[in-house]
Design a protein around this motif. Sequence first.
Motif, PDB file in Angstrom:
ATOM      1  N   LEU A 248      36.628  14.962  55.108  1.00 43.23           N
ATOM      2  CA  LEU A 248      35.275  14.781  55.643  1.00 43.23           C
ATOM      3  C   LEU A 248      34.239  15.271  54.640  1.00 43.23           C
ATOM      4  O   LEU A 248      34.299  16.417  54.186  1.00 43.23           O
ATOM      5  CB  LEU A 248      35.138  15.558  56.958  1.00 43.23           C
ATOM      6  CG  LEU A 248      33.792  15.535  57.666  1.00 43.23           C
ATOM      7  CD1 LEU A 248      33.378  14.109  58.009  1.00 43.23           C
ATOM      8  CD2 LEU A 248      33.859  16.382  58.936  1.00 43.23           C
ATOM      9  N   ARG A 249      33.268  14.384  54.320  1.00 39.75           N
ATOM     10  CA  ARG A 249      32.222  14.726  53.350  1.00 39.75           C
ATOM     11  C   ARG A 249      30.854  14.335  53.902  1.00 39.75           C
ATOM     12  O   ARG A 249      30.640  13.172  54.244  1.00 39.75           O
ATOM     13  CB  ARG A 249      32.464  14.015  52.014  1.00 39.75           C
ATOM     14  CG  ARG A 249      33.766  14.447  51.344  1.00 39.75           C
ATOM     15  CD  ARG A 249      34.101  13.614  50.115  1.00 39.75           C
ATOM     16  NE  ARG A 249      35.349  14.069  49.508  1.00 39.75           N
ATOM     17  CZ  ARG A 249      35.439  14.992  48.565  1.00 39.75           C
ATOM     18  NH1 ARG A 249      34.326  15.529  48.083  1.00 39.75           N
ATOM     19  NH2 ARG A 249      36.602  15.360  48.096  1.00 39.75           N
ATOM     20  N   VAL A 290      30.221  19.882  52.541  1.00 41.51           N
ATOM     21  CA  VAL A 290      28.840  19.666  52.983  1.00 41.51           C
ATOM     22  C   VAL A 290      27.941  20.014  51.808  1.00 41.51           C
ATOM     23  O   VAL A 290      27.925  21.169  51.347  1.00 41.51           O
ATOM     24  CB  VAL A 290      28.493  20.541  54.202  1.00 41.51           C
ATOM     25  CG1 VAL A 290      27.049  20.299  54.628  1.00 41.51           C
ATOM     26  CG2 VAL A 290      29.449  20.261  55.354  1.00 41.51           C
ATOM     27  N   ASN A 291      27.155  19.034  51.313  1.00 37.38           N
ATOM     28  CA  ASN A 291      26.369  19.294  50.102  1.00 37.38           C
ATOM     29  C   ASN A 291      25.034  19.948  50.433  1.00 37.38           C
ATOM     30  O   ASN A 291      24.690  20.172  51.606  1.00 37.38           O
ATOM     31  CB  ASN A 291      26.176  17.999  49.298  1.00 37.38           C
ATOM     32  CG  ASN A 291      25.004  17.181  49.785  1.00 37.38           C
ATOM     33  OD1 ASN A 291      24.674  17.182  50.964  1.00 37.38           O
ATOM     34  ND2 ASN A 291      24.364  16.458  48.879  1.00 37.38           N
ATOM     35  N   ASP A 313      42.410  23.226  55.659  1.00 39.52           N
ATOM     36  CA  ASP A 313      42.798  23.689  54.322  1.00 39.52           C
ATOM     37  C   ASP A 313      41.630  24.235  53.507  1.00 39.52           C
ATOM     38  O   ASP A 313      41.750  25.269  52.857  1.00 39.52           O
ATOM     39  CB  ASP A 313      43.466  22.545  53.546  1.00 39.52           C
ATOM     40  CG  ASP A 313      44.760  22.093  54.196  1.00 39.52           C
ATOM     41  OD1 ASP A 313      45.391  22.920  54.884  1.00 39.52           O
ATOM     42  OD2 ASP A 313      45.128  20.916  54.029  1.00 39.52           O
ATOM     43  N   ARG A 314      40.491  23.536  53.516  1.00 36.59           N
ATOM     44  CA  ARG A 314      39.391  23.948  52.636  1.00 36.59           C
ATOM     45  C   ARG A 314      38.049  23.534  53.217  1.00 36.59           C
ATOM     46  O   ARG A 314      37.892  22.416  53.723  1.00 36.59           O
ATOM     47  CB  ARG A 314      39.564  23.328  51.255  1.00 36.59           C
ATOM     48  CG  ARG A 314      38.433  23.643  50.291  1.00 36.59           C
ATOM     49  CD  ARG A 314      38.745  23.212  48.887  1.00 36.59           C
ATOM     50  NE  ARG A 314      37.629  23.481  47.980  1.00 36.59           N
ATOM     51  CZ  ARG A 314      37.698  23.386  46.658  1.00 36.59           C
ATOM     52  NH1 ARG A 314      38.844  23.022  46.087  1.00 36.59           N
ATOM     53  NH2 ARG A 314      36.649  23.645  45.909  1.00 36.59           N
ATOM     54  N   THR A 315      37.067  24.439  53.133  1.00 33.97           N
ATOM     55  CA  THR A 315      35.699  24.156  53.562  1.00 33.97           C
ATOM     56  C   THR A 315      34.743  24.571  52.454  1.00 33.97           C
ATOM     57  O   THR A 315      34.754  25.730  52.019  1.00 33.97           O
ATOM     58  CB  THR A 315      35.343  24.910  54.849  1.00 33.97           C
ATOM     59  OG1 THR A 315      36.210  24.487  55.903  1.00 33.97           O
ATOM     60  CG2 THR A 315      33.902  24.638  55.249  1.00 33.97           C
ATOM     61  N   ASP A 316      33.917  23.647  51.983  1.00 34.74           N
ATOM     62  CA  ASP A 316      32.855  23.921  51.004  1.00 34.74           C
ATOM     63  C   ASP A 316      31.528  23.586  51.664  1.00 34.74           C
ATOM     64  O   ASP A 316      31.241  22.411  51.942  1.00 34.74           O
ATOM     65  CB  ASP A 316      33.045  23.076  49.746  1.00 34.74           C
ATOM     66  CG  ASP A 316      34.318  23.433  48.993  1.00 34.74           C
ATOM     67  OD1 ASP A 316      34.472  24.595  48.605  1.00 34.74           O
ATOM     68  OD2 ASP A 316      35.176  22.535  48.821  1.00 34.74           O
ATOM     69  N   PHE A 317      30.697  24.617  51.904  1.00 36.48           N
ATOM     70  CA  PHE A 317      29.425  24.411  52.592  1.00 36.48           C
ATOM     71  C   PHE A 317      28.276  24.851  51.705  1.00 36.48           C
ATOM     72  O   PHE A 317      28.166  26.023  51.344  1.00 36.48           O
ATOM     73  CB  PHE A 317      29.386  25.177  53.912  1.00 36.48           C
ATOM     74  CG  PHE A 317      28.146  24.890  54.707  1.00 36.48           C
ATOM     75  CD1 PHE A 317      28.076  23.777  55.525  1.00 36.48           C
ATOM     76  CD2 PHE A 317      27.041  25.727  54.610  1.00 36.48           C
ATOM     77  CE1 PHE A 317      26.926  23.499  56.257  1.00 36.48           C
ATOM     78  CE2 PHE A 317      25.886  25.452  55.327  1.00 36.48           C
ATOM     79  CZ  PHE A 317      25.832  24.336  56.158  1.00 36.48           C
ATOM     80  N   LEU A 318      27.403  23.892  51.344  1.00 33.09           N
ATOM     81  CA  LEU A 318      26.231  24.184  50.514  1.00 33.09           C
ATOM     82  C   LEU A 318      24.938  23.791  51.221  1.00 33.09           C
ATOM     83  O   LEU A 318      23.854  23.924  50.646  1.00 33.09           O
ATOM     84  CB  LEU A 318      26.328  23.417  49.187  1.00 33.09           C
ATOM     85  CG  LEU A 318      27.595  23.634  48.360  1.00 33.09           C
ATOM     86  CD1 LEU A 318      27.629  22.680  47.180  1.00 33.09           C
ATOM     87  CD2 LEU A 318      27.696  25.076  47.899  1.00 33.09           C
ATOM     88  N   GLY A 319      25.030  23.305  52.442  1.00 34.28           N
ATOM     89  CA  GLY A 319      23.877  22.752  53.128  1.00 34.28           C
ATOM     90  C   GLY A 319      23.060  23.791  53.885  1.00 34.28           C
ATOM     91  O   GLY A 319      23.191  25.004  53.686  1.00 34.28           O
ATOM     92  N   THR A 320      22.192  23.281  54.778  1.00 32.40           N
ATOM     93  CA  THR A 320      21.326  24.119  55.604  1.00 32.40           C
ATOM     94  C   THR A 320      21.765  23.986  57.057  1.00 32.40           C
ATOM     95  O   THR A 320      21.908  22.875  57.566  1.00 32.40           O
ATOM     96  CB  THR A 320      19.858  23.678  55.480  1.00 32.40           C
ATOM     97  OG1 THR A 320      19.440  23.798  54.118  1.00 32.40           O
ATOM     98  CG2 THR A 320      18.961  24.523  56.372  1.00 32.40           C
ATOM     99  N   VAL A 321      21.958  25.129  57.719  1.00 28.41           N
ATOM    100  CA  VAL A 321      22.327  25.126  59.127  1.00 28.41           C
ATOM    101  C   VAL A 321      21.431  26.124  59.839  1.00 28.41           C
ATOM    102  O   VAL A 321      21.171  27.228  59.336  1.00 28.41           O
ATOM    103  CB  VAL A 321      23.818  25.470  59.319  1.00 28.41           C
ATOM    104  CG1 VAL A 321      24.172  26.804  58.699  1.00 28.41           C
ATOM    105  CG2 VAL A 321      24.197  25.428  60.792  1.00 28.41           C
TER     106      VAL A 321
END
Length: 331
Positions: A248-249, A290-291, A313-321
Amino acid sequence: MQSPSGTLRFPPYLLGLLLAAASLGNAPESVQPKVANLQDGQLTIRLPESVDRCVLEGGHQGVKVRWEGGEVQLEGSAARSLRGIRSSHPLRVTGTLRLLHELRIDAPRIRIVGRLRGPSFALRSKGWLEVESTGALCATGGMVELDADIVSLVGSVRAERGSVILRARNVLHAGSLEALSEPEAAGAVEIECDRYIGTAQASINVDVDQAGQAGTIRLLARTRAFTSARYSASGSTGGSVWISGADLRLVGAHVDVSGRDAGGLLQIGTLSEEFAPAGKRGWLAKSLFVNDSTTLLAHSSGRAGEVVLGAKDRTDFLGTVAAVGRDGGRV
C-alpha cells in the motif's frame, strides 16, 4: 435460353447476376440480430462474428441500437422501461438515457461515453468496463454495481441515496465516485480488487450535507494499491474510511473524516473488527508507505476522531496526520 437438348442454359454474365442477387437477398438475415421480447424490458442482441461492436445511443426519441449493417429503434415507453441489455459483442453507450427501472448490462466489453440516469445500475463484463471522461452513471435511489476484469473510471459514478460497489481484477481510478449520505441513510463506496491505481484527479465522496453521520469508504487491493486520490467522509459526524492492500502506497493522497460535532474513524493498512467488512476481519497490509504530501485528517470542533495506521512487515510514514478537537482524538 433453351438449348437443342431442351435444357435451359444462361450466359455466364446473366448467371453471375442471378447468384449475386440471391446472395444480397440473404444478407440481411446474417446481420439482423435476434431481439428478445421487450415485454419484460430485456433486450438481447446476437450479432455475427464479422461485426466488431454495437452502439447503444440514447436520446429524446428513445433508444437506438446500431451496428454495422443495421439498427433497432426502441421508442417511448419501451425505451424508458428497458431493464436489461445482453450483447454478444462489445457495447458502446452514447447519448442520454433516462430510465424508470434498474438497468443491467452484460457484454464482453462496455464503454460508457454518454449519460445514464435511473434508479440503479448493474454492469458486468468479462473484459474491460470503461466510464470515459464524458460518461456518467447516476443512480437516483439505489445501487451502482460495476463488475469486470478491468475497470477504467475516468468519468463519474454517483449514487444519490445508495451505494457504489466495484469489483475487478485491476482498477484505474481517475474520476469521481459519490455515494452521498442523508441523515437517515449513510452512503457507501466499496472497492475490492487485486490492483488499484488512484490518480490525483480521482475522488471518492460519502459526505453528508445536513445533520447526520457521513458514510463509509472501503478499499481493499489484495496485491497492490497506489493512490494520490482524495477520499472524504465528512459531515456533522465524520464517517469511516478504510484503505488497505498487501503493498500500500499513499503519494499525495488526502483522506478526511472530519465532522462538526465529532470526527470519524480513518484506518490505513489495518482494520478493527468493529468496522471490518464481512470476511475481512484482521486483514493487514504487509507494507505501507505514506509520503510527505499525504494528509490524514479527523478534526472536529467537538470530539475529534481516530486515525489508525499499520502494516505487518514495514511502515514508512512521512505525511501529515491530525485528529484535533475540543476533546478526544487519537492517532
